[in-house]
Design an enzyme around this catalytic site. Structure first.
Site, PDB file in Angstrom:
ATOM      1  N   SER A   1       3.663  -2.346 -12.147  1.00  0.00           N
ATOM      2  CA  SER A   1       2.452  -2.103 -12.932  1.00  0.00           C
ATOM      3  C   SER A   1       1.685  -3.393 -13.217  1.00  0.00           C
ATOM      4  O   SER A   1       1.192  -3.609 -14.333  1.00  0.00           O
ATOM      5  CB  SER A   1       2.787  -1.368 -14.236  1.00  0.00           C
ATOM      6  OG  SER A   1       3.322  -0.087 -13.958  1.00  0.00           O
TER       7      SER A   1
ATOM      8  N   GLU B   1      11.413  -6.175  -9.427  1.00  0.00           N
ATOM      9  CA  GLU B   1      10.675  -4.991  -9.834  1.00  0.00           C
ATOM     10  C   GLU B   1      11.578  -4.093 -10.681  1.00  0.00           C
ATOM     11  O   GLU B   1      12.390  -3.347 -10.136  1.00  0.00           O
ATOM     12  CB  GLU B   1      10.196  -4.211  -8.610  1.00  0.00           C
ATOM     13  CG  GLU B   1       9.176  -4.945  -7.770  1.00  0.00           C
ATOM     14  CD  GLU B   1       8.487  -3.997  -6.792  1.00  0.00           C
ATOM     15  OE1 GLU B   1       7.260  -3.946  -6.807  1.00  0.00           O
ATOM     16  OE2 GLU B   1       9.188  -3.302  -6.049  1.00  0.00           O
TER      17      GLU B   1
ATOM     18  N   GLY C   1       1.490  -2.871  -6.346  1.00  0.00           N
ATOM     19  CA  GLY C   1       1.433  -1.542  -5.758  1.00  0.00           C
ATOM     20  C   GLY C   1       0.038  -0.963  -5.814  1.00  0.00           C
ATOM     21  O   GLY C   1      -0.860  -1.338  -5.065  1.00  0.00           O
ATOM     22  N   GLY C   2      -0.176  -0.011  -6.724  1.00  0.00           N
ATOM     23  CA  GLY C   2      -1.425   0.732  -6.782  1.00  0.00           C
ATOM     24  C   GLY C   2      -2.669  -0.121  -6.887  1.00  0.00           C
ATOM     25  O   GLY C   2      -3.707   0.207  -6.309  1.00  0.00           O
TER      26      GLY C   2
ATOM     27  N   HIS D   1      13.022  -2.287  -1.251  1.00  0.00           N
ATOM     28  CA  HIS D   1      12.230  -1.747  -2.363  1.00  0.00           C
ATOM     29  C   HIS D   1      13.013  -0.621  -3.040  1.00  0.00           C
ATOM     30  O   HIS D   1      13.753   0.114  -2.399  1.00  0.00           O
ATOM     31  CB  HIS D   1      10.888  -1.227  -1.843  1.00  0.00           C
ATOM     32  CG  HIS D   1       9.905  -0.953  -2.922  1.00  0.00           C
ATOM     33  ND1 HIS D   1       9.944   0.197  -3.683  1.00  0.00           N
ATOM     34  CD2 HIS D   1       8.844  -1.676  -3.380  1.00  0.00           C
ATOM     35  CE1 HIS D   1       8.956   0.160  -4.560  1.00  0.00           C
ATOM     36  NE2 HIS D   1       8.274  -0.950  -4.401  1.00  0.00           N
TER      37      HIS D   1
ATOM     38  N   TRP E   1       0.807  -1.216   0.000  1.00  0.00           N
ATOM     39  CA  TRP E   1       0.000   0.000   0.000  1.00  0.00           C
ATOM     40  C   TRP E   1       0.844   1.272   0.000  1.00  0.00           C
ATOM     41  O   TRP E   1       0.315   2.366  -0.167  1.00  0.00           O
ATOM     42  CB  TRP E   1      -0.936   0.001   1.216  1.00  0.00           C
ATOM     43  CG  TRP E   1      -2.141  -0.867   1.051  1.00  0.00           C
ATOM     44  CD1 TRP E   1      -2.340  -1.818   0.086  1.00  0.00           C
ATOM     45  CD2 TRP E   1      -3.323  -0.859   1.851  1.00  0.00           C
ATOM     46  NE1 TRP E   1      -3.566  -2.407   0.243  1.00  0.00           N
ATOM     47  CE2 TRP E   1      -4.195  -1.843   1.320  1.00  0.00           C
ATOM     48  CE3 TRP E   1      -3.727  -0.139   2.967  1.00  0.00           C
ATOM     49  CZ2 TRP E   1      -5.439  -2.105   1.865  1.00  0.00           C
ATOM     50  CZ3 TRP E   1      -4.973  -0.398   3.521  1.00  0.00           C
ATOM     51  CH2 TRP E   1      -5.823  -1.369   2.970  1.00  0.00           C
TER      52      TRP E   1
END
Length: 247
Positions: free
Chosen positions: A210, A165, A231-232, A95, A12
């Protein structure tokens, strides 16, 4: 040799107030039929409340970072032991937003991964190349170097995940081709096996960058992709469950 159990983890980032716990409850209600392990990593302020809200559900709660030390004069930091005390079961370390924005190198990430194990948490160790490094043909060298430098020997025998990532794909809407993802994931797997033997073959390698319901099935079907770090799309239960359901 045991095949890795898929892991779908939602990061988040710096999003989510108390009202967002309702989204987590919807995820928990819809994740029970998945063959993957499912985790949500909210801001530290929500870990204890989310752990309580999701108690008895299949969804694990994780932290987004931890300090290398168990305690001390480190204003604003949170130790792995504190995360575990709040109900976390996993923690993301390394990250790219921490590496780039907070100057964390491989040694710092390895220290945090070691701390996670010490605190009883399962580390998700992130690696990935920048666009400049990929254009220069250095993606595999950079990523495998990060794996070697960021995973301490103590990982042997302990549960962990590596999340690939590509930095240039995070939040950009861009994704590598399936062939590019498979190439990097295979290189990570070879590195893990060289470092940890059969144990390195049994830990999931997640893809992040993504990931959306529209592309999740294709990405998750790729060779050596053992889940996703989202993620989003993890902020909305419907989107996140769309990814969980693609496993």
């Amino acid at each position: 040799m045991t095949a890795p159990i898929p892991l779908i983890a939602g990061n988040w980032k710096m999003n989510g107030l108390a009202a967002a716990l309702s989204e987590a409850k919807v995820v928990a209600a819809g994740a029970g039929e998945s063959r993957a392990r499912v985790a949500l990593c909210p801001p530290a302020t929500l870990i204890e409340r989310m752990s309580a809200a999701l108690a008895g559900s299949p969804v694990l709660v994780g932290g987004q970072d931890c300090h290398a030390e168990a305690s001390g004069a480190f204003t604003g930091d949170i130790s792995a032991e504190m995360l575990a005390d709040a109900g976390a079961r996993l923690v993301i370390v390394g990250h790219s937003e921490r590496r780039a924005g907070h100057g964390e190198d491989d040694a710092a990430v390895a220290a945090k991964a070691r701390a996670a194990l010490r605190g009883g948490l399962e580390p998700i160790v992130c690696v990935g190349e920048t666009l400049e490094e990929r254009k220069a043909g250095k993606a595999l060298t950079v990523v495998t170097g990060q794996v070697k430098g960021s995973l301490p020997p103590e990982m042997a025998g302990s549960a962990f995940a590596v999340a690939y990532e590509p930095v240039w794909a995070i939040g950009s809407g861009l994704t590598p081709s399936i062939a590019e993802i498979e190439e990097v994931h295979r290189a990570i797997r070879e590195t893990l096996v060289a470092m940890f033997g059969d144990h390195g073959a049994a830990q999931p390698i997640l893809y992040g960058g993504s990931v959306k319901p529209a592309n999740a099935a294709e990405i998750l079907a790729a060779a050596e992709v053992g889940g996703a770090l989202v993620g989003g799309a993890s902020l909305k239960a419907a989107d996140f469950l769309g990814i969980v359901g693609a496993v």
